[in-house]
Design a protein around this motif. Structure first.
Motif, short mmCIF file in Angstrom:
data_model
loop_
_atom_site.label_atom_id
_atom_site.label_comp_id
_atom_site.label_asym_id
_atom_site.label_seq_id
_atom_site.Cartn_x
_atom_site.Cartn_y
_atom_site.Cartn_z
N VAL A 148 81.75 -29.36 78.87
CA VAL A 148 81.54 -28.91 77.49
C VAL A 148 82.23 -29.93 76.60
O VAL A 148 83.30 -30.44 76.95
CB VAL A 148 82.15 -27.51 77.28
N TYR A 179 81.94 -20.51 78.05
CA TYR A 179 82.38 -20.86 79.40
C TYR A 179 81.68 -19.99 80.45
O TYR A 179 81.16 -20.48 81.45
CB TYR A 179 83.88 -20.67 79.54
N HIS A 210 86.41 -29.20 79.69
CA HIS A 210 86.16 -29.19 78.25
C HIS A 210 86.74 -30.48 77.67
O HIS A 210 87.95 -30.70 77.72
CB HIS A 210 86.82 -27.96 77.63
N THR A 249 83.65 -30.76 72.63
CA THR A 249 83.86 -30.43 71.22
C THR A 249 83.81 -31.72 70.42
O THR A 249 84.63 -32.62 70.60
CB THR A 249 85.20 -29.72 71.00
N HIS A 260 91.09 -29.59 80.16
CA HIS A 260 90.76 -30.26 78.90
C HIS A 260 90.99 -31.76 79.07
O HIS A 260 92.02 -32.19 79.60
CB HIS A 260 91.63 -29.73 77.76
N LEU A 280 84.61 -19.05 72.67
CA LEU A 280 84.58 -20.08 73.70
C LEU A 280 84.49 -19.46 75.09
O LEU A 280 83.83 -20.03 75.98
CB LEU A 280 85.81 -20.98 73.60
#
Length: 401
Positions: free
Chosen positions: A123, A396, A105, A125, A5, A392
């Motif tokens: 990815v 993924y 992410h 958010t 992340h 999620l």
């Protein structure tokens, strides 16, 4: 699977909604057996560069310039880019990214620029349009001229457009943020809405939690509660300004406010000016245990957002614990109370609109009890981490394939 992340700040270094979301999301995937790393900036010079939490999440921090520097806004993106790139090179190789064993992410535009510029697949958010929050959230926390502010907003908007364009999938927490993403040029086919992010073990009605505060709790009347960052956007000052009218209509009412922020001194002055000392109580930063207690003992919680609410975690937490929540018609707020009662949505964001809505609700105890029963039947289960992780994980795995 390894999940990395990339974000701005991680909890508990800062305890905002985004910071808590990333931390709890990362921890939830650890419990599913995945290796999880979070790349975040250090908020203090003494913060460890590498730290493994009790939740199994490895946090890798990179330095950023001191906010006291007049060149902060200039140096910040360069230092963040350098720090993110260095940690990424240490955590994952190009071959590992190519062989389908690692997902990256991202959650915030500035550190994500490193991924976009280096053409690393990720990815993203989209929690909220950061460029629209920038000036209000800054509140003088670092030096910047008016011209600099305008340039920073334009630069942040360009950065958000760029990272959204480069993201393989754009995730949002609400239909509201999905619309905001489309306004920044993201095609609908690229967007997936996955609302939620609740700790089901902590923020859930189990039939044993305390009910609203009574005389035995040291209070003589209804109790309101709000957990908010003290910035203009969150509407705390409008809620305080509503309290004289509410107190006149509902004797012995109290409002308890959890949170801190750059507007705290102004809020304290407002409480004194409106003669609300003792009526409005500032709790500061509180523990998760006290947060649960405050929600469950409240007659009603309030989310008085003035502008921009990407999801509304505090509202979801309150509803999950069985306490009705009044919200303003802003951002994702209406989505959270949809299907409950129109009375939980105020007519506007002004102090008068908040006061009118609060008085109507507090004077209808029968309706409040009916709402509590409805909430305790499991209304908020859809926002739990188990549901979020499942969705999620599908995203993924599709990308890794």
């Amino acid at each position: 699977m390894k999940i990395i992340h990339v974000t701005n700040v991680i909890a508990p270094d800062k305890l905002g909604g985004l910071e808590r979301y990333v931390r709890e999301l990362a921890a939830s995937f650890v419990t599913e057996g995945h290796e999880v790393v979070v790349i975040s900036k250090a908020t203090t010079p003494c913060a460890p560069e590498k730290e493994s939490g009790e939740d199994g999440v490895l946090v890798r921090r990179h330095p950023s310039p001191p906010k006291s520097s007049r060149l902060f806004a200039i140096w910040y993106p360069f230092m963040v880019f350098s720090g993110v790139r260095r940690i990424l090179r240490e955590e994952v190789s190009r071959s590992e990214l190519a062989n389908g064993s690692t997902i990256i992410h991202a959650h915030f535009p500035v550190p994500t620029l490193a991924l976009a510029l280096l053409r690393i697949p990720f990815v993203y958010t989209f929690h909220a349009p950061v460029y629209r929050e920038l000036v209000g959230e800054r509140q003088g926390s670092y030096a910047m001229s008016r011209f600099g502010e305008r340039m920073a907003v334009l630069g942040m908007k360009a950065a958000e457009r760029f990272v959204l364009k480069r993201a393989r999938v754009v995730l949002t927490l609400s239909d509201f943020t999905a619309r905001e993403a489309r306004e920044l040029g993201v095609p609908s086919r690229k967007i997936r809405v996955v609302p939620g992010g609740l700790d089901e073990a902590r923020f859930a009605w189990h039939g044993t939690s305390d009910g609203p505060a009574t005389d035995d709790d040291g209070g003589r009347g209804p109790r309101l509660f709000a957990a908010r960052r003290f910035v203009e956007r969150t509407g705390v000052e409008q809620l305080v300004e509503a309290m004289p009218a509410v107190r006149e209509a509902v004797p012995h009412i109290t409002l308890r406010l959890a949170g801190t922020g750059p507007r705290e001194a102004d809020i304290r002055a407002l409480i004194e000016r409106l003669d609300l000392v003792g009526v409005v109580q500032l709790l500061g930063r509180i523990s998760d245990e006290q947060l649960v207690s405050e929600y469950t003992k409240a007659t009603l919680s309030v989310t008085p957002t003035l502008y921009l609410e990407g999801f509304g975690l505090s509202t979801a937490e309150s509803l999950s614990l069985g306490t009705p929540a009044l919200v303003t018609p802003v951002g994702a707020n209406p989505e959270l109370v949809a299907g409950l009662s129109p009375s939980l949505l105020s007519d506007g964001t002004s102090p008068d609109a908040l006061a009118d809505a609060l008085i109507r609700l507090l004077n209808d105890q029968q309706a409040l009890e009916a709402l509590r029963r409805r909430l305790r039947s499991g209304f908020a289960a859809k926002w739990g981490w188990s549901n979020v992780v499942r969705q999620l994980n599908d995203v993924y795995e599709a990308l890794l394939r």
